[in-house]
Motif scaffolding. Structure first.
Motif, PDB file in Angstrom:
ATOM      1  N   GLU A 232       0.835  -1.217   0.000  1.00 53.07           N
ATOM      2  CA  GLU A 232       0.000   0.000   0.000  1.00 53.07           C
ATOM      3  C   GLU A 232       0.859   1.251   0.000  1.00 53.07           C
ATOM      4  O   GLU A 232       0.515   2.255  -0.631  1.00 53.07           O
ATOM      5  CB  GLU A 232      -0.933  -0.018   1.220  1.00 53.07           C
ATOM      6  CG  GLU A 232      -2.014  -1.093   1.133  1.00 53.07           C
ATOM      7  CD  GLU A 232      -2.862  -1.166   2.384  1.00 53.07           C
ATOM      8  OE1 GLU A 232      -2.500  -0.492   3.390  1.00 53.07           O
ATOM      9  OE2 GLU A 232      -3.873  -1.891   2.381  1.00 53.07           O
ATOM     10  N   HIS A 233       1.991   1.208   0.703  1.00 53.88           N
ATOM     11  CA  HIS A 233       2.877   2.370   0.741  1.00 53.88           C
ATOM     12  C   HIS A 233       3.453   2.657  -0.643  1.00 53.88           C
ATOM     13  O   HIS A 233       3.548   3.831  -1.046  1.00 53.88           O
ATOM     14  CB  HIS A 233       4.023   2.134   1.720  1.00 53.88           C
ATOM     15  CG  HIS A 233       4.975   3.291   1.824  1.00 53.88           C
ATOM     16  ND1 HIS A 233       4.820   4.309   2.736  1.00 53.88           N
ATOM     17  CD2 HIS A 233       6.104   3.598   1.111  1.00 53.88           C
ATOM     18  CE1 HIS A 233       5.799   5.180   2.591  1.00 53.88           C
ATOM     19  NE2 HIS A 233       6.594   4.776   1.616  1.00 53.88           N
ATOM     20  N   VAL A 234       3.801   1.614  -1.393  1.00 53.99           N
ATOM     21  CA  VAL A 234       4.427   1.800  -2.702  1.00 53.99           C
ATOM     22  C   VAL A 234       3.389   2.036  -3.796  1.00 53.99           C
ATOM     23  O   VAL A 234       3.550   2.907  -4.652  1.00 53.99           O
ATOM     24  CB  VAL A 234       5.304   0.578  -3.054  1.00 53.99           C
ATOM     25  CG1 VAL A 234       5.907   0.749  -4.454  1.00 53.99           C
ATOM     26  CG2 VAL A 234       6.416   0.425  -2.028  1.00 53.99           C
ATOM     27  N   LEU A 235       2.276   1.248  -3.747  1.00 52.21           N
ATOM     28  CA  LEU A 235       1.287   1.300  -4.830  1.00 52.21           C
ATOM     29  C   LEU A 235       0.122   2.230  -4.527  1.00 52.21           C
ATOM     30  O   LEU A 235      -0.481   2.787  -5.453  1.00 52.21           O
ATOM     31  CB  LEU A 235       0.760  -0.111  -5.118  1.00 52.21           C
ATOM     32  CG  LEU A 235       1.806  -1.114  -5.616  1.00 52.21           C
ATOM     33  CD1 LEU A 235       1.226  -2.518  -5.658  1.00 52.21           C
ATOM     34  CD2 LEU A 235       2.307  -0.698  -6.993  1.00 52.21           C
ATOM     35  N   GLY A 236      -0.225   2.345  -3.244  1.00 49.08           N
ATOM     36  CA  GLY A 236      -1.198   3.352  -2.836  1.00 49.08           C
ATOM     37  C   GLY A 236      -2.664   3.029  -2.975  1.00 49.08           C
ATOM     38  O   GLY A 236      -3.493   3.735  -2.420  1.00 49.08           O
ATOM     39  N   ASP A 237      -3.065   1.986  -3.697  1.00 43.09           N
ATOM     40  CA  ASP A 237      -4.480   1.710  -3.950  1.00 43.09           C
ATOM     41  C   ASP A 237      -4.892   0.454  -3.198  1.00 43.09           C
ATOM     42  O   ASP A 237      -4.782  -0.668  -3.704  1.00 43.09           O
ATOM     43  CB  ASP A 237      -4.710   1.533  -5.457  1.00 43.09           C
ATOM     44  CG  ASP A 237      -6.179   1.589  -5.825  1.00 43.09           C
ATOM     45  OD1 ASP A 237      -7.004   1.184  -4.990  1.00 43.09           O
ATOM     46  OD2 ASP A 237      -6.495   2.030  -6.950  1.00 43.09           O
ATOM     47  N   ALA A 238      -5.419   0.618  -1.982  1.00 39.61           N
ATOM     48  CA  ALA A 238      -5.719  -0.519  -1.110  1.00 39.61           C
ATOM     49  C   ALA A 238      -6.765  -1.444  -1.706  1.00 39.61           C
ATOM     50  O   ALA A 238      -6.649  -2.676  -1.633  1.00 39.61           O
ATOM     51  CB  ALA A 238      -6.180  -0.017   0.258  1.00 39.61           C
ATOM     52  N   GLU A 239      -7.808  -0.876  -2.329  1.00 41.79           N
ATOM     53  CA  GLU A 239      -8.886  -1.707  -2.874  1.00 41.79           C
ATOM     54  C   GLU A 239      -8.384  -2.566  -4.033  1.00 41.79           C
ATOM     55  O   GLU A 239      -8.658  -3.766  -4.098  1.00 41.79           O
ATOM     56  CB  GLU A 239     -10.038  -0.821  -3.332  1.00 41.79           C
ATOM     57  CG  GLU A 239     -11.245  -1.630  -3.794  1.00 41.79           C
ATOM     58  CD  GLU A 239     -12.430  -0.753  -4.140  1.00 41.79           C
ATOM     59  OE1 GLU A 239     -13.351  -1.259  -4.796  1.00 41.79           O
ATOM     60  OE2 GLU A 239     -12.428   0.433  -3.757  1.00 41.79           O
TER      61      GLU A 239
END
Length: 501
Positions: A126-133
C-alpha cells in the motif's frame, strides 16, 4: 560471501532424482483436478519437465490458463492435437509467460512484492502502490492463480510467494534502475512503519538500502544486524553480514569513508572467524587490517591488530612467534600509555607461559594484570584475572588457594549482576574438583555452569560445559548421561557451524 557447506563435517548431500512417469501423471491429475490424463500428454509433460514436480505443476497451470486443455467430467481433453502443443523449454519461461498474462496492475504488484521478499506485508504494498482496494483484488487473483498464498493475518496481513523461483523471475522482469528505486521505497516504508523496532528489522533494512545504493544507511543497519545475529550465536550469519557491510562502507564517497570504522568492522569479522574455527579466514582478516595501517606508527589500532595476531599465533601453536608479538604489543602499549592494551598483553603472555610449564612467569604476568585492574578500579576485570590466576595455581597444585580466588571472582561477578561471567570461574572450579577426585562436586558445578549458559544463550561456553559433563559421566560409567550430554553438544555444534578452538 559464499559458504562451502560441503566442507562441514555434518554436511550430507541429498540428490533429488526425477520423478518416474507414473508420479508425474499423478501430479498432473492433482493440479488439474482430473481423474485421468491422456497417456501421450502425460508422457510429453514428463519428458519436457524431466520429472521436476514444480515444473510439472507450472506447465499444467499454463495449459489451463492458455485454454490448451479443459477438464470435462473428470477427464482431461486437449483442444487440438498433441503434435500442435508447444511447451516451454524451462521452468523460468513457464513462470515468465504466466506473469505476462496477468493484468497490468496485478503484474506491477507482483514485481513490487518480489522486491520486498519471499514474504511481503500488505502495508508495504500500500505504501508503494497506494491503492488498497485494487491491491486486495490483485492479491485474490494471484491466490487463485496459485502464485501467492496468505502467510499470516497478525500482527500485519502478509502473503508469501508459492516458491522462491516465482519471486526470482518476477524480480528479474524489472530493469536495474527500477529494482534500485523500489528497494529504496520499500526500505523507507519499513523505517516509517517500524520506527520503534528498527533493530528487529535491521537485516532487511540493510539489504534493501544496499540494493538501493544508499550505502550510509546500509552500513548503519548492517552493523546492527551483524551485532544482533552475533548476540544470539548466529555467527555465520553475522560474519556474512559484516562482509557486506565492509563492501558497502568502501562504496561510500571518499569524504564519507571512515578508516577507523572499517578497521573495527574487520576486527569484528576476525573475531567471528576465530569463533567459527575458520583460522585461514581469521589470519587473512588480520593481514587485511595490517595492510591498511602504517607499520611505523604504533597507533592503538595497530597495537590491537598485533595483539590479535599474537592470540592467533598462540592458539595455533606458534608459541615463539606469539611471545615475540606479545612482547612488542606490551612495549607499544606502555609507549602509548594504554593500560587496557597493556593488561591484554599480560594476559596473552600468561596464556603462553602457563601451558609451557613456566608457572612463575605466568603468575607474574597475572599479577601485573591484576595491578592494572586495581589501579583502574575495574572489578569485573579483576575477577577475570583472578580466574586466570587460579587456573595457573591449579597447575602448581595449590588447590585451596585457587578455590579461594575463584570464590572471590564469583562474588565480584554476582555483586555486579554479571551472571554470564560466572561460567568461566565455575568451569575452573569443576576442573579442580575433578582433579582432586570429587567427581560428584565437579558434575554439580558443571551443571550450574550449563544452566547459566542456557539461560544467557552463551552457546560457545554451553557447548564446552556439555562436553565436560559428558566426559565425567563417561568416566563414572554413566553411559546414558554421557551420551545425552555429547548428543546435546554435537547438536549445538552443528547448529552453530562451530569448530572448537
Amino acid at each position: 560471501y559464499s559458504e562451502d557447506w560441503s566442507r562441514l563435517p555434518h554436511h550430507t548431500a541429498i540428490y533429488l532424482t526425477p520423478l518416474p512417469a507414473e508420479d508425474s501423471s499423478a501430479i498432473m491429475q492433482s493440479v488439474l483436478q482430473a481423474l485421468s490424463v491422456p497417456v501421450d500428454l502425460a508422457e510429453l509433460v514428463h519428458n519436457r519437465t524431466g520429472g521436476n514436480p514444480f515444473f510439472i505443476e507450472e506447465v499444467c497451470r499454463t495449459l489451463l490458463e492458455k485454454r490448451n486443455l479443459t477438464v470435462e467430467e473428470g477427464h482431461v481433453v486437449l483442444q487440438g492435437s498433441i503434435e500442435e502443443l508447444r511447451l516451454p523449454e524451462t521452468i523460468q519461461a513457464v513462470i515468465r509467460a504466466r506473469l505476462d498474462r496477468l493484468e497490468p496492475f496485478v503484474l506491477e504488484l507482483v514485481r513490487v512484492a518480489s522486491v520486498i521478499g519471499r514474504e511481503f506485508g500488505v502495508f508495504l504494498l500500500e505504501h508503494v502502490l497506494g491503492d488498497a482496494e485494487r491491491i486486495g483484488d490483485a492479491l485474490e487473483a494471484l491466490q487463485k492463480a496459485g502464485l501467492v498464498r496468505q502467510a499470516r493475518v497478525v500482527p500485519d496481513v502478509a502473503y508469501r510467494f508459492q516458491s522462491a523461483l516465482i519471486q526470482d523471475v518476477a524480480h528479474d522482469t524489472l530493469l536495474r534502475h527500477q529494482q534500485k528505486a523500489l528497494h529504496g521505497l520499500v526500505a523507507e516504508a519499513m523505517e516509517a512503519r517500524h520506527g520503534d523496532q528498527l533493530e528487529e528489522y535491521a537485516d532487511a533494512l540493510a539489504k534493501h538500502f544496499g540494493h538501493a545504493g544508499n550505502w550510509r544507511k546500509a552500513v548503519q543497519y548492517g552493523e546492527a544486524a551483524a551485532e544482533r545475529a552475533r548476540s544470539v550465536s548466529q555467527f555465520a550469519e553475522s560474519v556474512a553480514m559484516l562482509v557486506r557491510v565492509v563492501d558497502w562502507q568502501q562504496r561510500l564517497p571518499a569524504d564519507e569513508q571512515d578508516e577507523a570504522l572499517l578497521i573495527d568492522l574487520l576486527l569484528r569479522k576476525e573475531r567471528l572467524y576465530e569463533t567459527l574455527g575458520r583460522r585461514d579466514m581469521q589470519f587473512e582478516a588480520i593481514e587485511q587490517i595490517l595492510a591498511l595501517l602504517d607499520p611505523d606508527v604504533p597507533t592503538r589500532h595497530l597495537v590491537e591488530v598485533h595483539l590479535r595476531r599474537g592470540d592467533f599465533y598462540a592458539t595455533t601453536g606458534r608459541a615463539a612467534e606469539a611471545r615475540d608479538t606479545m612482547q612488542s604489543v606490551l612495549e607499544w602499549a606502555r609507549e602509548l600509555g594504554d593500560q587496557v592494551l597493556e593488561r591484554r598483553a599480560h594476559r596473552g603472555l600468561g596464556f603462553l607461559e602457563w601451558p609451557a610449564g613456566n608457572d612463575d612467569l605466568a603468575l607474574e604476568t597475572n599479577n601485573q594484570a591484576i595491578e592494572i585492574d586495581d589501579s583502574r578500579g575495574e572489578g569485573a576485570e579483576r575477577a577475570h584475572d583472578l580466574t586466570n590466576f587460579a587456573a595457573t595455581l591449579r597447575t602448581t597444585g595449590e588447590y585451596d588457594r585457587a578455590l579461594k580466588l575463584l570464590q572471590e571472582a564469583m562474588d565480584i561477578y554476582e555483586g555486579l549482576g554479571l551472571s554470564a561471567r560466572l561460567i568461566e570461574p565455575l568451569h575452573v572450579c569443576a576442573t579442580l574438583y575433578r582433579e582432586t577426585g570429587d567427581l560428584a562436586k565437579s558434575i554439580e558445578i558443571l551443571e550450574r555452569a550449563r544452566d547459566i549458559g542456557r539461560a544467557e544463550a552463551d552457546t560457545i561456553h554451553l557447548h564446552r560445559e556439555l562436553g565436560s559433563l559428558g566426559r565425567i559421566h563417561r568416566q563414572l560409567g554413566h553411559h546414558d548421561a554421557a551420551l545425552a550430554a555429547f548428543d546435546a553438544a554435537l547438536d549445538l555444534a552443528r547448529r552453530l557451524c562451530h569448530s572448537p578452538r
